[in-house]
Design an enzyme around this catalytic site. Structure first.
Site, PDB file in Angstrom:
ATOM      1  CD  GLU A 143      16.868  -4.734  21.835  1.00 61.37           C
ATOM      2  OE1 GLU A 143      16.137  -5.711  21.748  1.00 61.37           O
ATOM      3  OE2 GLU A 143      17.408  -4.213  20.831  1.00 61.37           O
ATOM      4  CG  HIS A 179      21.187  -1.125  19.599  1.00 57.63           C
ATOM      5  ND1 HIS A 179      21.121  -2.260  18.825  1.00 57.63           N
ATOM      6  CD2 HIS A 179      20.227  -1.269  20.544  1.00 57.63           C
ATOM      7  CE1 HIS A 179      20.149  -3.056  19.278  1.00 57.63           C
ATOM      8  NE2 HIS A 179      19.606  -2.482  20.322  1.00 57.63           N
ATOM      9  CG  ASP A 194      21.472  -0.769  15.707  1.00 57.85           C
ATOM     10  OD1 ASP A 194      22.156  -1.536  16.409  1.00 57.85           O
ATOM     11  OD2 ASP A 194      20.251  -0.597  15.875  1.00 57.85           O
TER      12      ASP A 194
END
Ligand code: ACM
Length: 553
Positions: free
Chosen positions: A327, A254, A183
């Site tokens: 995302e 990420h 991440d």
């Protein structure tokens, strides 16, 4: 035989329990173990784990019909992971599984029948009589995929902790550990050909203490990663428990930790990626991978090592590789001439289509190697390759769309099974985030939405609870968020839904009285029913609680 489904305290609840003959089987130093071919994982587990807890050796039985022995066998008239556990006075204990995994699930039930001390690592009452009343337990799982996501990127869980979670999963009959390995805030997997991923990417200089708005910082470096041998051991330990480990390498968002390690992976024409460090804050970093051939080749190199470390045949579902896909802010792609040239060259309408192309590349790359891609439900936007599966996290909608399009689905809507969300109202919950999601709420979660017809519903492989660790700085905080709710989740995933469609929470709570004693014996720092212990609170550390009903979806 009279049926009495309520007189036991098993979690997750089995399909049926019959108490027939009177009497019991007593386990002692002479209790022998007879293990038929194909039951080795359970025999090893019984000797190592039950043996240590109870102070017994379980010597090999001379014959299958040795009186009062424990017998393990595979009976393929039962389904996958199904088992029948029979306790008969004078004859012993027999666990018949539809396959090796079924025998293992049955062995977990035997442990619960032996009482809470069977969950310890050494006997606390040597010489105490261990007896199991005569009965027959018939059981099979409702869902094949019963998962737990552990985010080891935001806060690292060292190898020992992962092995412990695998033991806790096994005790709850869960079978997929989704390891969120990368991440913005950390890269946790050794990749031999790219050493800077861990040299640079596995640690950050400091961490925000609390949620995004917290003014508090923990001013010390945080880091850690798994060596390739660590991963081989984790995968093998999981396979011994018939658990698959599904690795997640999150692309194309990420990815700030990877870009900090290898700046050429980022959008170098719009940001000075050479100046980036591993992110020390929570949220969604704008620094995403550049959609270039160089990035694709780099990640093919990463995935080549991943495939070697996570073999497809370790356990059911081991063929899956999770590529994230959630995302991914598109702002840098919009500004980047390189990204725009790539979009135009591919004839794509927008940046969402560019993401679909990026994910599609790895879907085909994995399929060509006999593996299957799984990603967060954003990967549906722009179309998805055949055989790919979806983790439906933004609600049910992504899962419904995926199932209708013929894709397999793992239901993990944040409104129901995000265990980072607070589990009670009030000021005592440590770093409370999002809406209240109580033990009962999790217990009442239904993974199959009514919008799906019977055929579409078959696409729901199962369900998964997700544990994101931004505000869980150590193992105790993870335990607190995960337990006791994982016990409720295990029942959602394993136990049949009653014909009424309503689960009996009062009955579950009664059984939890016994289960808390098992968790105590296991050393799990769960949230007590009446609230956190003093040291489980985090006074003054801001979270971000939300109020009111969750948004629909
Ligand atoms: C997610 O929670 N971003 C999958």
């Amino acid at each position: 035989m009279p049926r009495d489904d309520l007189a036991h305290d098993l979690i997750p609840a089995p399909r049926a329990v019959e108490h027939g003959e009177r009497g019991a089987v007593v386990l002692d130093a002479d209790t022998a173990l007879w293990a038929a071919p194909g039951t080795g994982t359970s025999a090893r587990w019984i000797r190592a784990t039950l043996g240590a807890a109870l102070g017994l050796h379980f010597p090999p039985a001379a014959a299958r019909d040795a009186p009062d022995s424990v017998r393990l066998l595979v009976d393929d008239s039962l389904g996958s992971e199904a088992y029948r556990l029979t306790v008969a006075a004078g004859r012993g204990i027999e666990i018949r599984g539809g396959d090796a995994a079924g025998v293992f699930r049955g062995a977990q039930t035997l442990r619960q029948l032996l009482g809470p001390d069977a969950f310890r690592r050494a006997p606390v009452r040597p010489g105490a009589t261990l007896s199991v009343p005569a009965q027959c337990v018939e059981d099979a799982p409702r869902f094949r995929w019963r998962g737990l996501l552990l985010d080891v990127a935001r806060h690292f869980t060292p190898k020992d902790g992962v092995l412990r979670h695998l033991d806790l999963m096994a005790a709850h009959k869960l079978n997929v550990l989704h390891l969120h390995l990368t991440d913005d805030q950390g890269w946790r997997l050794e990749i031999k050909r790219y050493p800077r991923l861990t040299e640079v990417g596995s640690w950050r200089a400091r961490s925000r203490f609390g949620h995004r708005a917290s003014p508090l910082w923990e001013e010390k470096p945080h880091g850690g990663y798994y060596t390739q041998d660590d991963i081989r051991e984790i995968v093998a330990y999981a396979a011994e428990r018939h658990i698959a480990v599904v690795p997640e390498i999150d692309v194309p968002g990420h990815s700030q930790a990877a870009i900090a390690a290898y700046p050429e992976l980022g959008n170098t024409d719009v940001v000075d990626t050479g100046a980036l460090t591993v992110w020390d804050d929570w949220g969604i970093s704008p620094h995403v991978l550049a959609p270039t051939d160089r990035t694709l080749r780099f990640y093919e190199g990463v995935f080549e090592e991943v495939l070697g470390l996570f073999p497809a045949d370790a356990a059911e579902f081991s063929e899956f590789v999770h590529v994230g896909g959630d995302e991914c802010p598109k702002e840098q792609w919009r500004r980047s001439p390189t990204a725009q040239a790539r979009r135009a060259e591919l004839g794509l309408a927008d940046e969402d289509a560019l993401q679909a192309w990026f994910i599609g590349h790895f879907g085909r790359w994995l399929a060509a190697r006999g593996r299957r891609l799984i990603g967060w439900d954003e990967i549906l936007e722009g179309g998805l390759a055949d055989g790919a599966a979806v983790s439906s996290w933004r609600g049910y909608a992504g899962g419904i769309a995926a199932a209708r399009a013929g894709h397999d689905v793992v239901m993990c809507p944040h409104q129901h099974v995000y265990l980072d969300h607070r589990q009670a109202p009030g000021p005592d919950e440590p770093v409370p985030i999002s809406r209240v999601r109580t033990l009962e709420d999790v217990y009442r979660f239904e993974p199959v939405p009514p919008e799906l017809d019977r055929e579409q519903a078959r696409r729901v492989l199962g369900t998964q609870a997700n544990v994101w660790t931004e505000v869980m700085e150590d193992a105790g905080r993870v335990d607190y968020q995960v337990f006791p709710r994982l016990a409720a989740f295990a029942e959602v995933a394993w136990s049949a839904l009653p014909a009424s469609g309503e689960r009996d929470f009062a009955g579950f709570e009664r059984r939890m009285a016994a289960h808390y004693r098992r968790l105590d014996a296991l050393g799990v720092a769960y949230r007590p029913p009446d609230g956190p212990r003093p040291w489980q609170r985090r006074p003054g550390v801001p979270g971000r609680p939300a109020e009111g009903p969750p948004p629909p979806g």
